[in-house]
Design a protein around this motif. Structure first.
Motif, mmCIF file in Angstrom:
data_model
loop_
_atom_site.group_PDB
_atom_site.id
_atom_site.type_symbol
_atom_site.label_atom_id
_atom_site.label_comp_id
_atom_site.label_asym_id
_atom_site.label_seq_id
_atom_site.Cartn_x
_atom_site.Cartn_y
_atom_site.Cartn_z
ATOM 1 N N ARG A 65 42.525 21.383 -14.406
ATOM 2 C CA ARG A 65 42.059 21.747 -13.061
ATOM 3 C C ARG A 65 43.261 21.914 -12.143
ATOM 4 N NH1 ARG A 65 38.641 18.448 -9.957
ATOM 5 N NH2 ARG A 65 37.822 20.336 -9.008
ATOM 6 N N LEU A 66 43.252 23.016 -11.390
ATOM 7 C CA LEU A 66 44.327 23.318 -10.446
ATOM 8 C C LEU A 66 43.735 23.684 -9.103
ATOM 9 C CD1 LEU A 66 45.172 25.202 -13.329
ATOM 10 C CD2 LEU A 66 47.341 24.609 -12.245
ATOM 11 N N ARG A 67 44.555 23.582 -8.083
ATOM 12 C CA ARG A 67 44.108 23.887 -6.725
ATOM 13 C C ARG A 67 45.160 24.751 -6.037
ATOM 14 N NH1 ARG A 67 43.960 18.881 -4.606
ATOM 15 N NH2 ARG A 67 45.913 19.117 -3.486
ATOM 16 N N SER A 68 44.741 25.894 -5.543
ATOM 17 C CA SER A 68 45.610 26.738 -4.730
ATOM 18 C C SER A 68 45.434 26.307 -3.280
ATOM 19 C CB SER A 68 45.238 28.216 -4.910
ATOM 20 O OG SER A 68 46.063 29.031 -4.098
ATOM 21 N N ASP A 69 46.420 25.619 -2.751
ATOM 22 C CA ASP A 69 46.307 25.060 -1.396
ATOM 23 C C ASP A 69 46.486 26.127 -0.321
ATOM 24 O OD1 ASP A 69 45.931 22.229 -2.053
ATOM 25 O OD2 ASP A 69 47.941 22.373 -2.892
ATOM 26 N N TYR A 70 47.377 27.078 -0.561
ATOM 27 C CA TYR A 70 47.553 28.203 0.358
ATOM 28 C C TYR A 70 48.475 29.223 -0.309
ATOM 29 C CZ TYR A 70 51.992 25.875 1.562
ATOM 30 O OH TYR A 70 53.223 25.272 1.521
ATOM 31 N N GLY A 71 48.511 30.406 0.257
ATOM 32 C CA GLY A 71 49.425 31.421 -0.232
ATOM 33 C C GLY A 71 48.867 32.225 -1.397
ATOM 34 N N ILE A 72 49.717 33.083 -1.971
ATOM 35 C CA ILE A 72 49.357 33.953 -3.092
ATOM 36 C C ILE A 72 49.912 33.333 -4.361
ATOM 37 C CG2 ILE A 72 49.526 36.284 -4.040
ATOM 38 C CD1 ILE A 72 49.975 37.288 -1.200
ATOM 39 N N THR A 73 49.024 32.893 -5.247
ATOM 40 C CA THR A 73 49.430 32.126 -6.416
ATOM 41 C C THR A 73 48.836 32.722 -7.688
ATOM 42 O OG1 THR A 73 47.576 30.614 -6.026
ATOM 43 C CG2 THR A 73 49.707 29.990 -5.108
ATOM 44 N N PHE A 74 49.362 32.305 -8.838
ATOM 45 C CA PHE A 74 48.925 32.810 -10.140
ATOM 46 C C PHE A 74 48.914 31.659 -11.132
ATOM 47 C CE2 PHE A 74 49.697 34.468 -14.373
ATOM 48 C CZ PHE A 74 48.894 35.600 -14.449
ATOM 49 N N PHE A 75 47.844 31.597 -11.975
ATOM 50 C CA PHE A 75 47.717 30.549 -12.988
ATOM 51 C C PHE A 75 47.547 31.188 -14.356
ATOM 52 C CE2 PHE A 75 45.176 29.693 -9.199
ATOM 53 C CZ PHE A 75 45.847 28.609 -8.657
ATOM 54 N N GLY A 76 48.099 30.573 -15.367
ATOM 55 C CA GLY A 76 47.897 31.090 -16.708
ATOM 56 C C GLY A 76 48.718 30.353 -17.733
ATOM 57 N N ILE A 77 49.081 31.086 -18.822
ATOM 58 C CA ILE A 77 49.860 30.486 -19.899
ATOM 59 C C ILE A 77 51.065 31.362 -20.215
ATOM 60 C CG2 ILE A 77 47.891 29.301 -20.938
ATOM 61 C CD1 ILE A 77 47.846 31.614 -23.037
ATOM 62 N N HIS A 78 52.013 30.748 -20.904
ATOM 63 C CA HIS A 78 53.226 31.409 -21.355
ATOM 64 C C HIS A 78 53.588 30.789 -22.697
ATOM 65 C CE1 HIS A 78 57.386 32.696 -21.623
ATOM 66 N NE2 HIS A 78 57.806 31.457 -21.563
ATOM 67 N N SER A 79 54.211 31.577 -23.579
ATOM 68 C CA SER A 79 54.646 31.037 -24.860
ATOM 69 C C SER A 79 55.909 30.211 -24.670
ATOM 70 C CB SER A 79 54.915 32.175 -25.852
ATOM 71 O OG SER A 79 55.444 31.669 -27.064
ATOM 72 N N ARG A 80 55.866 28.984 -25.151
ATOM 73 C CA ARG A 80 57.010 28.087 -24.985
ATOM 74 C C ARG A 80 58.265 28.656 -25.649
ATOM 75 N NH1 ARG A 80 57.403 23.926 -21.578
ATOM 76 N NH2 ARG A 80 55.571 22.816 -22.365
ATOM 77 N N SER A 81 58.083 29.473 -26.681
ATOM 78 C CA SER A 81 59.236 29.966 -27.440
ATOM 79 C C SER A 81 59.835 31.245 -26.869
ATOM 80 C CB SER A 81 58.826 30.213 -28.902
ATOM 81 O OG SER A 81 57.803 31.203 -28.974
ATOM 82 N N LYS A 82 59.195 31.846 -25.874
ATOM 83 C CA LYS A 82 59.663 33.104 -25.309
ATOM 84 C C LYS A 82 60.438 32.870 -24.014
ATOM 85 C CE LYS A 82 57.661 35.976 -28.249
ATOM 86 N NZ LYS A 82 58.393 36.988 -29.039
ATOM 87 N N PRO A 83 61.510 33.644 -23.800
ATOM 88 C CA PRO A 83 62.250 33.500 -22.535
ATOM 89 C C PRO A 83 61.467 34.114 -21.384
ATOM 90 C CG PRO A 83 63.148 35.301 -23.828
ATOM 91 C CD PRO A 83 62.121 34.641 -24.701
ATOM 92 N N LEU A 84 61.701 33.598 -20.185
ATOM 93 C CA LEU A 84 61.104 34.155 -18.975
ATOM 94 C C LEU A 84 62.156 34.977 -18.241
ATOM 95 C CD1 LEU A 84 58.881 31.305 -17.461
ATOM 96 C CD2 LEU A 84 58.132 33.618 -18.059
ATOM 97 N N ILE A 85 61.846 36.253 -18.003
ATOM 98 C CA ILE A 85 62.809 37.158 -17.379
ATOM 99 C C ILE A 85 62.201 37.705 -16.099
ATOM 100 C CG2 ILE A 85 64.167 39.268 -17.651
ATOM 101 C CD1 ILE A 85 63.989 38.813 -20.697
ATOM 102 N N PRO A 86 62.843 37.488 -14.947
ATOM 103 C CA PRO A 86 62.303 38.023 -13.680
ATOM 104 C C PRO A 86 62.493 39.532 -13.599
ATOM 105 C CG PRO A 86 64.433 36.973 -13.304
ATOM 106 C CD PRO A 86 64.090 36.719 -14.747
ATOM 107 N N ASP A 87 61.521 40.206 -13.006
ATOM 108 C CA ASP A 87 61.593 41.647 -12.794
ATOM 109 C C ASP A 87 62.220 41.893 -11.426
ATOM 110 O OD1 ASP A 87 61.246 44.345 -12.485
ATOM 111 O OD2 ASP A 87 59.173 44.393 -13.189
ATOM 112 N N ASP A 88 63.487 42.273 -11.419
ATOM 113 C CA ASP A 88 64.202 42.454 -10.159
ATOM 114 C C ASP A 88 63.691 43.633 -9.351
ATOM 115 O OD1 ASP A 88 65.803 40.284 -10.722
ATOM 116 O OD2 ASP A 88 67.324 41.485 -11.763
ATOM 117 N N MET A 89 62.899 44.528 -9.996
ATOM 118 C CA MET A 89 62.352 45.676 -9.275
ATOM 119 C C MET A 89 61.220 45.260 -8.346
ATOM 120 S SD MET A 89 64.174 48.210 -10.222
ATOM 121 C CE MET A 89 63.190 49.600 -9.662
#
Length: 546
Positions: A65-89
């Motif tokens: 259970r999660l709570r979005s207190d304010y703002g624009i937020t996102f919930f989900g899953i990610h593979s622990r073995s995969k790197p996370l790369i920000p999209d600078d665009m």
């Protein structure tokens, strides 16, 4: 399976001990964790940031259970073995990573890093609670919007998101806050002594699932000892600071042309009973509307729409007379009121007096001596038009009227001193104004109006004006002020005279109930024993909530 402490409920693992621990951001210090990793929030705006959960999930079904207190937020899953790369665009957005699956709080879905579908409309305002279901066995991800009961499902491609999975939360570049929601528990809140000028801004909170035990919780015992040690360190620091001040003043006196004598004045250190208190976290607030038990009722004609109370007395203005009542109702004092329209009044335990705010006047009333006198502020803000205020312990909060309302924060003891001034965008922006402000033991609640005539109830931290949540109210502003008060220690009541309504709001910022109240309500205040007082045009009524 999940490497976590979970409780099995009808084949579903209720994850109680998840926490955030790994922060990713393209710009340093975009996001911070709080509450021992149970929450994350934006610190800087302008770029995205995300956090990963502590636990890994490879088999079974897991409910978070999660709570979005304010703002624009996102919930989900990610593979622990995969790197996370920000999209600078797109300002460092992480949703485009192929291993990401989940939903934004506004309803859009992301599958394999790409837009999937809008799952729910998110018509709910303010705080939004979600249930995230990780079905590792069937490679599915489900979500439930608890505010609207809307649901969504995504099939997870394990070629892109191989096991183990981990919790993924992102906060947009516009800012936001997400908290993990834990089961009903007993919460211990430990306040460091506010009598100390350097008292820290943090509040120590302990939470545990309720268990049957006749022994003292060892974590509470440990926390009490740490609290005691920290209090003593604060006292030592305070004494050392005063010793240095004395040496400096004495040196100035010795070098002065006309030396004078010095005095040392020691005020007793007092710690009120609310520095440590216990309360039960309830999963749902008990509906108290409509009121069932009337305590007492009195006729108060020609009142000015404001009332204040302490444990023994009520203070109210009737027909230009300031009356002091005992709780048993007979008036015991009456003074002429010549200070114009009254804006607000409230009890200040640190001064042991009532504070009254009217047109260009800031006054205190001593119930023991029945004397009314000006309250001189150290910064002498005579041109400031204060409209209301409240007290929490040793701190006084006064806010101004008008767009972009500001708040001035004063420490009361050992001497009245201005500590901070908050201005736009905190606690409100230049197109917002504060209609009313009140408090309970730990937070500030404010009724906010914006230029579009929208009304919100916002909850703020008293130490830094961080907004915990915001709830849009179905109200239209009129000629009379909309006010609020605390009920049951943690919930809130909004009083709207123009719509003749009372609105019960939970501690989590959710609407519990709204009723029409007759006669027209003007003001509400919380009394001891969880009673509540409602002031109307001509009557004052107290209600027993339980």
């Amino acid at each position: 399976m999940a490497s976590s402490d979970t409780q099995l409920t009808t084949g579903v693992n209720e994850v109680y001990d998840e926490r955030f621990e790994e922060i990713h951001n393209s710009v340093e210090n975009t996001i911070e964790l709080f509450d021992n990793g149970r929450g994350c929030r934006s610190v800087k705006r302008g770029t995205f940031g995300c956090v990963l959960g502590h636990h890994s999930y490879s088999s079974g079904i897991h409910r978070i259970r999660l709570r979005s207190d304010y703002g624009i937020t996102f919930f989900g899953i990610h593979s622990r073995s995969k790197p996370l790369i920000p999209d600078d665009m797109v300002y460092g957005n992480y949703e485009s990573n192929p291993s990401i699956y989940g939903w934004g709080a506004n309803g859009y879905g992301i599958s394999n890093g790409m837009f999937a579908q809008r799952t729910f409309t998110n018509k709910s305002a303010g705080v939004i609670c979600f249930v995230l279901m990780l079905n590792c066995d069937e490679h599915k991800l489900n979500i439930i919007n608890e505010n609207t009961n809307e649901r969504g499902e995504l099939n997870v491609d394990t070629n892109h998101t191989p096991f183990p999975w981990c919790l993924f939360v992102q906060i947009s570049r516009m800012g936001g806050c997400v908290s993990l929601v834990h089961p009903p528990s007993l919460t211990f809140k430990l306040f460091l002594p506010s009598a100390m000028p350097m008292a820290p801004s943090t509040i120590k909170t302990l939470e545990h699932p309720i268990i049957d035990s006749e022994t003292t919780d060892p974590q509470l015992t440990s926390a009490l000892e740490l609290w005691r040690q920290e209090a003593y360190r604060m006292i030592d620091h305070y004494c050392e600071k005063k010793r240095e001040e004395f040496i400096e003043l004495r040196h100035e006196q010795q070098t002065a042309v006309k030396p004078t004598t010095m005095q040392s004045i020691f005020s007793p250190l007092t710690i009120d009973n609310d520095k440590i208190y216990f309360r039960s976290n309830r999963s749902a607030s008990k509906n108290i509307l409509p009121f069932q038990k009337i305590g007492t009722e009195a006729l108060l004609e020609q009142n000015h729409g404001c009332i204040a109370a302490n444990e023994q007395h009520f203070l109210i203005i009737q027909a230009d007379i300031l009356f002091l009542y005992k709780h048993s109702w007979p008036p015991i004092r009456g003074l002429p009121w010549t200070y114009g329209e009254i804006y607000d009044m409230f009890w200040c335990s640190a001064l042991d007096q009532f504070i009254l705010i009217s047109e260009q006047h800031l006054l205190v009333f001593d119930a023991k001596t029945a004397q009314l006198s000006p309250l001189p502020l150290p910064d002498n803000p005579e041109t400031i038009n204060f409209y209301g205020g409240t007290c929490i312990g040793n701190v006084l909060y006064l806010f101004t009227w008008g767009w972009g309302s500001s708040i001035r924060v004063y420490e009361i003891r050992p001497m009245l001193e201005l500590k901070r001034v908050y201005q736009s965008p905190f606690p409100c922006t230049t197109d917002e104004l504060i209609m009313h402000c009140t408090s309970n033991y730990q937070v500030l609640a404010m009724v906010i109006k914006n230029c579009q005539d929208e009304i919100y109830l916002n909850l703020y931290s008293p130490t830094n004006m961080e907004r915990f949540w915001s709830l849009k109210l179905d109200l239209v502003p009129g000629h009379r002020n909309i006010r609020c008060c605390s009920v049951n220690d943690n919930d809130w009541m909004v009083i709207s005279p123009d719509s003749s309504s009372l609105i019960h709001i939970s501690a989590e910022g959710e609407l519990v109930n709204k009723i029409t109240y007759d006669p027209v309500p003007w003001y509400g205040i919380s009394l001891k024993n969880n009673d509540i007082l409602i002031l109307s045009d001509n009557t004052m009524t107290t209600y027993r909530l339980y």
